[in-house]
Design an enzyme around this catalytic site. Structure first.
Site, PDB file in Angstrom:
ATOM      1  N   GLU A   1       6.618  -6.925 -15.650  1.00 39.44           N
ATOM      2  CA  GLU A   1       6.037  -6.381 -16.899  1.00 39.44           C
ATOM      3  C   GLU A   1       7.147  -6.083 -17.911  1.00 39.44           C
ATOM      4  OE1 GLU A   1       1.958  -4.228 -15.240  1.00 39.44           O
ATOM      5  OE2 GLU A   1       3.771  -3.045 -15.359  1.00 39.44           O
TER       6      GLU A   1
ATOM      7  N   HIS B   1     -20.675 -18.693 -21.671  1.00 39.01           N
ATOM      8  CA  HIS B   1     -19.947 -19.871 -22.133  1.00 39.01           C
ATOM      9  C   HIS B   1     -19.655 -19.777 -23.619  1.00 39.01           C
ATOM     10  CE1 HIS B   1     -18.623 -23.992 -21.959  1.00 39.01           C
ATOM     11  NE2 HIS B   1     -19.347 -24.252 -23.042  1.00 39.01           N
TER      12      HIS B   1
ATOM     13  N   SER C   1      -1.836  12.486 -13.099  1.00 39.62           N
ATOM     14  CA  SER C   1      -3.211  11.995 -12.993  1.00 39.62           C
ATOM     15  C   SER C   1      -4.003  12.764 -11.936  1.00 39.62           C
ATOM     16  CB  SER C   1      -3.202  10.507 -12.608  1.00 39.62           C
ATOM     17  OG  SER C   1      -2.324   9.789 -13.434  1.00 39.62           O
ATOM     18  N   GLY C   2      -3.494  12.818 -10.708  1.00 41.66           N
ATOM     19  CA  GLY C   2      -4.232  13.437  -9.601  1.00 41.66           C
ATOM     20  C   GLY C   2      -4.365  14.936  -9.777  1.00 41.66           C
TER      21      GLY C   2
ATOM     22  N   CYS D   1       1.874   3.739 -17.050  1.00 37.66           N
ATOM     23  CA  CYS D   1       0.807   2.877 -17.567  1.00 37.66           C
ATOM     24  C   CYS D   1       0.662   2.887 -19.094  1.00 37.66           C
ATOM     25  CB  CYS D   1      -0.556   3.287 -17.002  1.00 37.66           C
ATOM     26  SG  CYS D   1      -0.543   4.198 -15.469  1.00 37.66           S
TER      27      CYS D   1
ATOM     28  N   THR E   1      -2.891   4.901 -10.830  1.00 37.37           N
ATOM     29  CA  THR E   1      -3.528   6.054 -11.460  1.00 37.37           C
ATOM     30  C   THR E   1      -4.986   6.253 -11.027  1.00 37.37           C
ATOM     31  OG1 THR E   1      -2.054   6.195 -13.310  1.00 37.37           O
ATOM     32  CG2 THR E   1      -4.311   6.895 -13.728  1.00 37.37           C
TER      33      THR E   1
ATOM     34  N   GLU F   1     -16.116 -17.513 -16.764  1.00 42.59           N
ATOM     35  CA  GLU F   1     -17.265 -18.254 -16.200  1.00 42.59           C
ATOM     36  C   GLU F   1     -16.818 -19.149 -15.051  1.00 42.59           C
ATOM     37  OE1 GLU F   1     -19.163 -21.346 -18.610  1.00 42.59           O
ATOM     38  OE2 GLU F   1     -17.423 -21.371 -19.905  1.00 42.59           O
TER      39      GLU F   1
ATOM     40  N   TYR G   1       5.808  -5.567  -9.737  1.00 41.71           N
ATOM     41  CA  TYR G   1       5.006  -5.561 -10.963  1.00 41.71           C
ATOM     42  C   TYR G   1       5.724  -4.906 -12.140  1.00 41.71           C
ATOM     43  CZ  TYR G   1       3.189  -0.727 -10.831  1.00 41.71           C
ATOM     44  OH  TYR G   1       3.052   0.635 -10.871  1.00 41.71           O
TER      45      TYR G   1
ATOM     46  N   ASP H   1       0.531   9.677  -5.604  1.00 37.98           N
ATOM     47  CA  ASP H   1       1.695   8.904  -5.147  1.00 37.98           C
ATOM     48  C   ASP H   1       2.483   9.617  -4.058  1.00 37.98           C
ATOM     49  OD1 ASP H   1       0.956   7.064  -7.032  1.00 37.98           O
ATOM     50  OD2 ASP H   1       2.833   7.113  -8.163  1.00 37.98           O
TER      51      ASP H   1
ATOM     52  N   THR I   1       3.478  10.645 -14.680  1.00 41.55           N
ATOM     53  CA  THR I   1       4.094   9.322 -14.816  1.00 41.55           C
ATOM     54  C   THR I   1       3.264   8.419 -15.709  1.00 41.55           C
ATOM     55  OG1 THR I   1       4.970   9.557 -12.583  1.00 41.55           O
ATOM     56  CG2 THR I   1       4.921   7.328 -13.493  1.00 41.55           C
ATOM     57  N   CYS I   2       1.952   8.369 -15.468  1.00 40.20           N
ATOM     58  CA  CYS I   2       1.086   7.421 -16.163  1.00 40.20           C
ATOM     59  C   CYS I   2       1.182   7.596 -17.673  1.00 40.20           C
ATOM     60  CB  CYS I   2      -0.355   7.607 -15.676  1.00 40.20           C
ATOM     61  SG  CYS I   2      -1.525   6.565 -16.537  1.00 40.20           S
TER      62      CYS I   2
ATOM     63  N   GLY J   1      11.637  -7.873  -8.744  1.00 33.69           N
ATOM     64  CA  GLY J   1      10.585  -8.695  -9.348  1.00 33.69           C
ATOM     65  C   GLY J   1       9.198  -8.304  -8.871  1.00 33.69           C
TER      66      GLY J   1
ATOM     67  N   LYS K   1       3.770   1.728 -21.258  1.00 37.15           N
ATOM     68  CA  LYS K   1       4.000   0.333 -20.887  1.00 37.15           C
ATOM     69  C   LYS K   1       2.955  -0.582 -21.497  1.00 37.15           C
ATOM     70  CE  LYS K   1       1.967  -1.246 -17.458  1.00 37.15           C
ATOM     71  NZ  LYS K   1       1.463  -1.228 -16.088  1.00 37.15           N
TER      72      LYS K   1
ATOM     73  N   TYR L   1      -4.193  16.467 -22.764  1.00 32.16           N
ATOM     74  CA  TYR L   1      -4.240  16.975 -21.380  1.00 32.16           C
ATOM     75  C   TYR L   1      -4.215  18.500 -21.361  1.00 32.16           C
ATOM     76  CZ  TYR L   1      -4.146  12.691 -18.677  1.00 32.16           C
ATOM     77  OH  TYR L   1      -4.502  11.522 -18.072  1.00 32.16           O
TER      78      TYR L   1
ATOM     79  N   ALA M   1      -4.024  -4.751 -11.744  1.00 37.06           N
ATOM     80  CA  ALA M   1      -3.561  -5.795 -12.668  1.00 37.06           C
ATOM     81  C   ALA M   1      -2.073  -5.639 -12.914  1.00 37.06           C
ATOM     82  CB  ALA M   1      -4.307  -5.699 -13.990  1.00 37.06           C
TER      83      ALA M   1
HETATM   84  P1  FAD Z   1       2.310  11.662 -11.374  1.00 34.01           P
HETATM   85  O1  FAD Z   1       1.491  11.093 -12.447  1.00 34.01           O
HETATM   86  O2  FAD Z   1       3.671  11.094 -11.180  1.00 34.01           O
HETATM   87  O3  FAD Z   1       2.442  13.220 -11.671  1.00 34.01           O
HETATM   88  C1  FAD Z   1       3.268  14.042 -10.932  1.00 34.01           C
HETATM   89  C2  FAD Z   1       3.659  15.230 -11.804  1.00 34.01           C
HETATM   90  O4  FAD Z   1       4.223  16.246 -10.972  1.00 34.01           O
HETATM   91  C3  FAD Z   1       4.713  14.883 -12.844  1.00 34.01           C
HETATM   92  O5  FAD Z   1       4.265  15.279 -14.113  1.00 34.01           O
HETATM   93  C4  FAD Z   1       5.931  15.700 -12.423  1.00 34.01           C
HETATM   94  O6  FAD Z   1       6.689  16.177 -13.522  1.00 34.01           O
HETATM   95  C5  FAD Z   1       5.282  16.861 -11.672  1.00 34.01           C
HETATM   96  N1  FAD Z   1       6.139  17.504 -10.665  1.00 34.01           N
HETATM   97  C6  FAD Z   1       6.836  16.903  -9.687  1.00 34.01           C
HETATM   98  N2  FAD Z   1       7.420  17.841  -8.898  1.00 34.01           N
HETATM   99  C7  FAD Z   1       7.047  19.041  -9.408  1.00 34.01           C
HETATM  100  C8  FAD Z   1       7.321  20.401  -9.032  1.00 34.01           C
HETATM  101  N3  FAD Z   1       8.034  20.693  -7.956  1.00 34.01           N
HETATM  102  N4  FAD Z   1       6.791  21.397  -9.790  1.00 34.01           N
HETATM  103  C9  FAD Z   1       6.025  21.100 -10.869  1.00 34.01           C
HETATM  104  N5  FAD Z   1       5.736  19.851 -11.264  1.00 34.01           N
HETATM  105  C10 FAD Z   1       6.239  18.837 -10.532  1.00 34.01           C
HETATM  106  N6  FAD Z   1      -0.700   2.707 -12.327  1.00 34.01           N
HETATM  107  C11 FAD Z   1      -1.804   2.043 -12.747  1.00 34.01           C
HETATM  108  O7  FAD Z   1      -2.893   2.300 -12.226  1.00 34.01           O
HETATM  109  N7  FAD Z   1      -1.736   1.092 -13.738  1.00 34.01           N
HETATM  110  C12 FAD Z   1      -0.569   0.782 -14.346  1.00 34.01           C
HETATM  111  O8  FAD Z   1      -0.536  -0.072 -15.233  1.00 34.01           O
HETATM  112  C13 FAD Z   1       0.610   1.462 -13.937  1.00 34.01           C
HETATM  113  N8  FAD Z   1       1.791   1.211 -14.532  1.00 34.01           N
HETATM  114  C14 FAD Z   1       2.911   1.888 -14.143  1.00 34.01           C
HETATM  115  C15 FAD Z   1       4.114   1.602 -14.777  1.00 34.01           C
HETATM  116  C16 FAD Z   1       5.269   2.267 -14.403  1.00 34.01           C
HETATM  117  C17 FAD Z   1       6.567   1.929 -15.103  1.00 34.01           C
HETATM  118  C18 FAD Z   1       5.213   3.260 -13.381  1.00 34.01           C
HETATM  119  C19 FAD Z   1       6.457   3.993 -12.968  1.00 34.01           C
HETATM  120  C20 FAD Z   1       4.019   3.563 -12.746  1.00 34.01           C
HETATM  121  C21 FAD Z   1       2.861   2.882 -13.124  1.00 34.01           C
HETATM  122  N9  FAD Z   1       1.628   3.128 -12.508  1.00 34.01           N
HETATM  123  C22 FAD Z   1       0.508   2.436 -12.902  1.00 34.01           C
HETATM  124  C23 FAD Z   1       1.509   4.096 -11.399  1.00 34.01           C
HETATM  125  C24 FAD Z   1       0.930   5.448 -11.881  1.00 34.01           C
HETATM  126  O9  FAD Z   1       1.666   5.913 -12.979  1.00 34.01           O
HETATM  127  C25 FAD Z   1       0.962   6.462 -10.731  1.00 34.01           C
HETATM  128  O10 FAD Z   1       0.299   5.880  -9.616  1.00 34.01           O
HETATM  129  C26 FAD Z   1       0.249   7.756 -11.116  1.00 34.01           C
HETATM  130  O11 FAD Z   1       0.842   8.346 -12.239  1.00 34.01           O
HETATM  131  C27 FAD Z   1       0.292   8.730  -9.923  1.00 34.01           C
HETATM  132  O12 FAD Z   1      -0.286   9.945 -10.279  1.00 34.01           O
HETATM  133  P2  FAD Z   1       0.109  11.279  -9.517  1.00 34.01           P
HETATM  134  O13 FAD Z   1      -0.808  12.335 -10.008  1.00 34.01           O
HETATM  135  O14 FAD Z   1       0.197  11.044  -8.059  1.00 34.01           O
HETATM  136  O15 FAD Z   1       1.614  11.611  -9.976  1.00 34.01           O
END
Ligand code: FAD
Length: 453
Positions: A182, A438, A17-18, A50, A311, A443, A178, A303, A44-45, A176, A53, A100, A344
């Protein structure tokens, strides 16, 4: 901005995401950008968080809709095909991976598949290739960590959940928070008996205390949910978990749902300290208010800095970084507002919250509490006993709303608008002046009376 002595203005490590958001925006501001991703785009997302899930939550919840439909005159005889549900979810994830890739291509971000390793303030190695960049952004996210328990290798981690080929009959989920609740909801709605082990007396114990109490009671009512609260796993064997009270639970699926940590494994050739980069608890990278680490050319978002593992927060940090570094936005204008982030939990019942819990608000000063529990209209004909909870935490002196908490159907959808209102500094008086829609559950939040305790 362009410093031609480097091949790139920016190299981003991590296509989640970031990272994707920062790369796309920086390129849009004219920077020459490469993005390194070791697995699948979307992070991850999109792949193990997210998106899959929420799709599984949506799929599993149909069982409640079919059940409730009977109270509205329908005859429904429904069964679920797990393999079809899972395959459809995974194909949607693949579609998003492609989207993406398309976003990065259109933004002219060079995609470099492979594992990025930081070798110097301006140097990232990916396999045999070395990328030289004026700036490096680390957006490597988090990873699930197995607790150090005897037999921990017999348990799965959250990433494995999405690969389950057949549904287990009986599962033990450890944690236990989130993710634990879930996944428990998904499995129990699909007919799996789930034993959920949680070390605190209440589930979601980081949430407002009324939310945690109400949620724990409502959650435990499901016939397939078996709660083991105030307990922890002492050891694990193939097909069973032994708790710290001596009880052994047999299961054909054991899953750790807690314990995600920032992901810096193998990221720095000589460790972060060699570059002057500090880490804090759980290996999170320390950054300043512009996401700069102790090494001036290296930045980090998402993260991996462990501020709020969500995300939209990773996206906001990625945008803030790109705007400040590549579009000359001031620090103030690019700042991320962390104090009113809504979140949420997509369990059943659903939970959503924004702002402060009652306990945190009381640490700051006097508060007024508005609290209501009620049976949602649709549950009456459906003959469900479950009650929703709504709570407002209001600053006694200024009348500003400091926190909004909801447990019940559509909590997440309800909360988004209240998050905007909190960000705009809404007072209780303004909420009272708002005319409700309503009949809706939402509400209730604009007609609340003060709680007497
Ligand atoms: P990430 O999305 O984790 O991306 C990091 C990327 O870096 C990965 O693709 C990885 O492969 C890559 N990487 C790592 N090391 C290297 C390297 N050395 N070289 C090249 N690539 C590398 N958030 C919400 O807001 N709502 C939700 O409902 C929600 N549900 C979730 C459910 C689960 C089961 C989990 C585990 C997380 C959930 N999250 C949710 C959290 C959310 O997924 C993360 O906060 C978000 O993805 C963080 O984004 P990021 O860019 O920091 O890292």
């Amino acid at each position: 901005m362009t410093q031609r002595k480097f091949d790139y203005d920016l190299v981003v490590i991590g296509g989640g995401s970031g990272g994707v958001r920062a790369a796309r925006m920086a390129a849009g501001f004219g920077a020459r950008v490469a993005l390194v991703e070791s697995h699948r785009l979307g992070g991850t997302c999109v792949n193990v968080g997210c998106v899959p899930k929420k799709l599984l939550v949506t799929g599993a919840r149909y069982v409640d809709a079919f059940q409730d439909a009977k109270g509205f005159g329908w005859s429904v005889d429904a069964t679920v095909d797990w393999n079809r549900l899972r395959t459809r979810v995974l194909s949607e994830v693949q579609r998003l991976n492609g989207i993406y890739g398309g976003i990065l291509d259109r933004a002219q971000v060079e995609q470099v598949p492979g594992r990025g390793v930081v070798h110097g303030p301006h140097e990232v190695k990916v396999g045999e290739r070395t990328l030289h960049a004026a700036k490096i952004l680390i957006a490597t996210g988090g990873r699930p960590r197995r607790p150090e328990l005897p037999g921990a290798e017999h348990a799965a981690i959250s990433d494995d959940f999405f690969e389950l080929e057949t549904l287990p009959k009986r599962a033990v989920l450890i944690g236990g928070g989130y993710i634990g609740v879930e996944f428990t909801s998904i499995l129990t709605q699909l007919g799996v008996e789930v034993h959920l082990v949680h070390r605190h007396p209440e589930l979601l114990n980081h949430f407002d205390a009324d939310v945690a109490t109400h949620f724990t009671e409502a959650f435990g009512v499901h016939p397939h949910v078996h709660l083991h609260l105030d307990r922890s796993a002492a050891s694990i064997a193939a097909g069973s978990v032994t708790l710290n009270d001596g009880q052994t639970i047999e299961a054909d699926f054991i899953l750790f749902t807690a314990g995600r940590v920032p992901n810096i494994e193998g990221l720095f050739a000589n460790g972060p300290a060699a570059l002057g980069i500090e880490t804090k608890a759980r290996d999170a990278l320390v950054v300043n208010d512009t996401y700069q680490t102790g090494c001036p050319s290296i930045f980090a978002v998402g993260d991996v800095i462990d501020r709020m593992a969500l995300t939209p927060v990773a996206l906001a940090e990625g945008m803030s970084f790109a705007r400040h570094q590549f579009a000359e936005w001031s620090k103030k204008d690019a700042r991320v507002a962390y104090d009113c982030v809504a979140t949420a939990v997509f369990s059943t019942p659903e939970v959503a919250t924004v702002g402060l819990s009652e306990a945190d608000a009381r640490k700051r000063g006097g508060v007024r509490i508005f609290l209501s529990t009620f049976r949602p209209m649709k549950f009456v004909l459906a003959e469900r006993q479950e009650r929703s909870l709504m709570k407002l935490v209001v600053d006694a002196e200024s009348d500003r709303v400091l926190g909004v908490h909801v447990v019940g159907p559509d909590a997440g959808e309800i909360m988004q608008g209240f998050a905007a209102a909190l960000n705009a500094g809404i007072t209780k008086r303004k909420l009272d002046q708002t005319i409700g829609i309503h009949p809706t559950a939402a509400e209730e939040l604009v007609t609340m009376r003060e709680a007497t305790r």
